[in-house]
Design an enzyme around this catalytic site. Structure first.
Site, PDB file in Angstrom:
ATOM      1  N   GLU A   6       0.851  -1.184   0.000  1.00  0.00           N
ATOM      2  CA  GLU A   6       0.000   0.000   0.000  1.00  0.00           C
ATOM      3  C   GLU A   6       0.895   1.245   0.000  1.00  0.00           C
ATOM      4  OE1 GLU A   6      -2.163   0.610   3.650  1.00  0.00           O
ATOM      5  OE2 GLU A   6      -3.827   1.585   2.621  1.00  0.00           O
TER       6      GLU A   6
ATOM      7  N   LYS B 126     -10.411   0.267  -1.280  1.00  0.00           N
ATOM      8  CA  LYS B 126     -10.338   0.005   0.160  1.00  0.00           C
ATOM      9  C   LYS B 126     -11.590   0.515   0.867  1.00  0.00           C
ATOM     10  CE  LYS B 126      -7.214   0.841   4.106  1.00  0.00           C
ATOM     11  NZ  LYS B 126      -6.004   1.605   4.499  1.00  0.00           N
TER      12      LYS B 126
ATOM     13  N   CYS C 139      -4.652  -3.570   4.036  1.00  0.00           N
ATOM     14  CA  CYS C 139      -4.259  -3.092   5.366  1.00  0.00           C
ATOM     15  C   CYS C 139      -5.353  -3.201   6.441  1.00  0.00           C
ATOM     16  CB  CYS C 139      -3.740  -1.662   5.242  1.00  0.00           C
ATOM     17  SG  CYS C 139      -2.615  -1.189   6.562  1.00  0.00           S
TER      18      CYS C 139
END
Ligand code: NAG
Ligand code: NAG
Ligand code: NAG
Ligand code: NAG
Ligand code: NAG
Ligand code: NAG
Length: 557
Positions: free
Chosen positions: A77, A170, A203
Site C-alpha cells: 500500500e 479500500k 491493510c
C-alpha cells in the site's frame, strides 16, 4: 505435513531461471512479495516525480521475480506515491469487467505509470498487484463538495497479458483524509491461469468482517493478496503477528507486502501457508527493501487430498528449507528500530504471575468471558554467554469494545503477555532486547482456553517471540469446537513444545456484532459513575472519558 513445508527462503531460492509458469495441474505456485522502502520526495520533486522513481524500482522487482519463476508479485500500500504523498497523485483505473489492457490499448485513459506496469506484467508474463490512488469523476448522485472527483485507495491487478483483471477500492479507511470508501464493501476476486482464485483487500481491512472474512466465508477464496502500510502495536497487533494469525485462522494462503518505514512504525511482509504457518516473513528494524519468494502449496490440492507424489519432485528441484526464523535484518540489528504503538490495557482484567508460580492454574473473567490458564515455566540455565533479561508475565482477559482510533470494535481476548515489571503499562512496551539478550523465563507448557461468542466472529492465534517473530505452526496447537446450542465456540490454544523468548501467547477474538458500539471503559470509571449524586456522575464520566481519550490513539493504517 512435511511437503507443506517444502518451501524456500528467498535467499536460498533457485538461482537458475525457471523453466515454466505454474499451471492448474501444478500442486504449487511461486509467489513474490516486496517489503518496500520507498523513495520519498526530495527537494523540488513533484508527486509524479516520486511515482516515477518508485516505478523504476517496481520494474526491477518485477523483472527479478519473473527471473526467479514467480507467477505473481505483490507490492505494498502507498508504495508508489509514498505515505506522505498519499492522495497527491491519482489515476483512472479501468473496470476489470471491461478487460482493458493499458499496455496495448492507447485509449484506456490511465496515467503512464499504469501503462508501464501493464507492459511489464505482459513482457515478463507475471501477475502484478499494485496499490495506487484512483480518481473517478464525481457521480451525479453524490455530493463531492469542494472537488469534482472522488479518490479511492485502490489495488489493481494485471494478468500475464497486462490486462486489468481486478480492482479493489479500500473499504475500511484508516482516516485517510481526501479518500472515500465505497457505499458497500466490494468483494474483489480474480482467477489465474494456474488455477488459483485470489481475493484482495488492503491493510486495516484485515480487522473487519467485510470484505476480508466475507471473501473466505461467502466466496470460498483460498488465497489472498494483501498490500499494507501497517502501524505495529504491542502486544497483539504487530505486522507479522496479525498477517500470520489471520492466515492461520482463515486457513488461506496469504501474500502480504508491507510498506517499510520502521521509524514511522511500518515494517513487515510475509508469505503464509494458512494453518501451516509462515513460509517466509520479515520485519526489518532498519529501512530496507527485500524481495521475498516462496513456493506456495495450493489449498485446493490439500483440501481434496489430491496432493500428488509429484509435490516432492517439485521440492527436490529446489533447495527446501522449512520455516525457521527468517528475519535476516533483525539478526544483524536489534529490536529498537521499529516504533511500536501501545495497546490500552486499563479496562482489562489482569493477573500478575508471581515469581513463585512456576506451575500455575488460574481462571480469569471479564464481563461474559472466562479464560482458563495453565502454565509450567522455569528459569533458563544460563550456560551460554548471552545476557539474560528478567521479565514478568500477566494473564489478561477482555470482553468488550476497544478503539481502533477511527472506529470501535468488539473483541474477546484471553492472553498471556510479557511485561517489563509489575506495572500494567509496562506490558505494552517494547523490551528492546539487543541481539545477544534472551529472556530468562522458559515456558514448558502453556494452555489457554475459553468459551467465545460464536456468531459473526473470528478467532486469531496470536503469538509473539523476541525479534517480532511468531511461533511456527509446529510449536503450538489451536483448536475450535462449536457449541451451537449455546451459540458459543470453545477455543483452545496450547504449546506443543518448550518455548523461550515468548512475549505474547493469546486467543484474540473479533466479535463483529459489537462493532461501532460504545467503548468499554476501565472498571474504576464504572465505579465512580455509580455514585449517587447526578452531578458527581457527570463529572466522573467526563473525567474518565478525558483520562481515557488521552492515550495515544494513532495506530494502524
Ligand atoms: C521486454 O523487456 C526487455 C527489457 O526491458 C526488452 O528488451 C524487450 O524488448 C521487452 N519485450 C517485449 C515483448 O516488450
Ligand atoms: C454538499 O456539501 C456542501 C458542503 O458540505 C453542503 O453545503 C451542501 O448542502 C451539500 N449538498 C447536498 C445536496 O447535499
Ligand atoms: C507426475 O509426474 C509424472 C512425470 O513427471 C507424470 O507422468 C504424471 O502424470 C504426474 N502425475 C500427476 C498426478 O500429476
Ligand atoms: C539499535 O538500532 C538503532 C536503529 O538502527 C540504533 O540507533 C542503535 O544504536 C542500535 N543499538 C544497539 C545497541 O545496537
Ligand atoms: C561470547 O561468545 C562469543 C562467541 O562464542 C565470543 O566471541 C565472545 O567473546 C563471548 N563474550 C563474552 C563476554 O564472553
Ligand atoms: C517499569 O518499567 C517502566 C518502563 O521501563 C518504567 O518506566 C517504570 O518506572 C518501571 N516501574 C517500576 C515500578 O519499576
Amino acid at each position: 505435513m512435511k511437503i507443506f513445508l517444502c518451501v524456500v527462503i528467498y535467499s536460498l531460492f533457485i538461482s537458475q531461471p525457471r523453466v515454466q509458469a505454474s499451471t492448474p495441474d501444478s500442486p504449487t505456485y511461486v509467489a513474490a512479495v516486496v517489503e518496500y522502502s520507498p523513495v520519498t520526495a526530495s527537494d523540488g520533486d513533484t508527486a509524479a516525480d516520486v511515482v516515477t522513481k518508485n516505478l523504476a524500482n517496481y520494474v526491477l522487482h518485477i523483472q527479478r521475480a519473473a527471473e526467479k519463476g514467480a507467477d505473481i508479485i505483490v507490492f505494498p500500500e502507498c508504495g508508489l506515491v509514498t505515505f506522505a504523498g498519499h492522495g497527491s497523485f491519482s489515476t483512472h483505473l479501468p473496470n476489470p469487467e471491461d478487460r482493458v489492457n493499458p499496455c496495448t490499448d492507447d485509449s484506456s485513459g490511465v496515467e503512464e505509470v499504469v501503462r508501464t506496469l501493464s507492459c511489464e506484467a505482459r513482457n515478463r508474463s507475471i501477475y502484478v498487484v499494485v496499490n495506487i490512488p484512483e480518481m473517478v469523476p464525481c457521480p451525479s448522485d453524490t455530493n463531492c463538495s469542494s472537488s469534482d472527483v472522488l479518490l479511492y485507495n485502490s489495488n489493481v491487478v494485471f494478468d500475464r497479458d497486462g490486462t486489468v483483471v481486478a480492482r479493489y477500492r479500500k473499504f475500511n479507511l484508516f482516516g485517510e483524509p481526501g479518500f472515500s470508501a465505497t457505499l458497500e464493501p466490494e468483494l474483489s476476486v480474480f482467477d489465474t491461469d494456474f488455477g488459483v482464485k485470489f481475493g484482495t483487500f488492503t491493510c486495516f481491512d484485515i480487522m473487519f468482517e467485510k470484505p476480508a472474512v466475507s471473501l473466505v466465508r461467502a466466496l470460498g477464496v483460498t488465497d489472498v493478496v494483501f498490500p499494507t502500510a501497517w502501524f505495529s502495536q504491542l502486544p497483539f497487533h504487530s505486522a507479522v503477528q496479525v498477517q500470520s494469525s489471520w492466515a492461520s485462522s482463515m486457513d488461506v494462503n496469504f501474500l502480504a507486502s508491507g510498506y517499510n518505514n520502521p521509524r514511522g512504525g511500518s515494517s513487515g511482509s510475509g508469505i503464509y501457508a494458512g494453518k501451516e504457518g509462515p513460509i517466509v516473513a520479515v520485519m526489518p528494524t532498519v529501512p530496507s527493501t527485500q524481495l521475498l519468494l516462496a513456493v506456495v502449496p495450493k489449498k485446493s490440492f490439500q483440501r481434496t487430498k489430491h496432493v500428488s507424489s509429484n509435490v516432492s519432485n517439485v521440492c527436490e528441484l529446489i533447495t527446501a528449507t522449512p520455516y525457521r526464523n527468517a528475519f535476516p535484518e533483525r539478526l544483524d540489528g536489534n529490536d529498537s528500530g521499529i516504533t511500536m504503538l501501545s495497546d490500552y490495557l486499563e479496562p482489562y482484567e489482569t493477573l500478575l504471575l508471581t515469581e513463585n508460580e512456576f506451575f500455575s492454574k488460574h481462571t480469569v473473567c471479564h464481563n461474559e468471558l472466562c479464560c482458563d490458564f495453565e502454565l509450567v515455566m522455569h528459569r533458563s540455565q544460563q550456560i551460554m554467554n548471552s545476557s539474560y533479561k528478567d521479565n514478568v508475565y500477566r494473564l489478561a482477559v477482555f470482553d468488550g469494545i476497544r478503539s481502533y482510533t477511527y472506529v470501535t470494535a468488539g473483541v474477546q481476548i484471553c492472553a498471556v503477555i510479557s511485561c517489563i515489571n509489575d506495572s500494567l503499562s509496562s506490558c505494552v512496551k517494547d523490551l528492546k532486547l539487543s541481539k545477544q539478550e534472551m529472556l530468562n523465563t522458559v515456558f514448558d507448557y502453556v494452555h489457554i482456553s475459553g468459551n467465545f461468542r460464536q456468531s459473526n466472529s473470528i478467532h486469531l492465534p496470536i503469538t509473539l517471540v523476541r525479534g517480532y517473530d511468531v511461533l511456527s505452526s509446529d510449536k503450538f496447537q489451536f483448536t475450535r469446537e462449536e457449541m451451537p446450542e449455546r451459540n458459543e465456540i470453545k477455543v483452545d490454544m496450547k504449546t506443543s513444545r518448550q518455548n523461550s523468548n515468548l512475549l505474547t501467547f493469546a486467543i484474540f477474538g473479533r466479535d463483529f456484532q459489537k462493532d461501532g458500539g460504545l467503548l468499554t471503559l476501565p472498571s474504576r470509571c464504572h465505579r465512580t459513575s455509580a455514585a449517587t449524586v447526578t452531578v458527581l456522575i457527570t463529572v466522573a464520566v467526563i473525567l474518565c472519558l478525558h483520562t481515557y481519550f488521552k492515550f495515544p490513539f494513532s495506530f494502524l493504517h
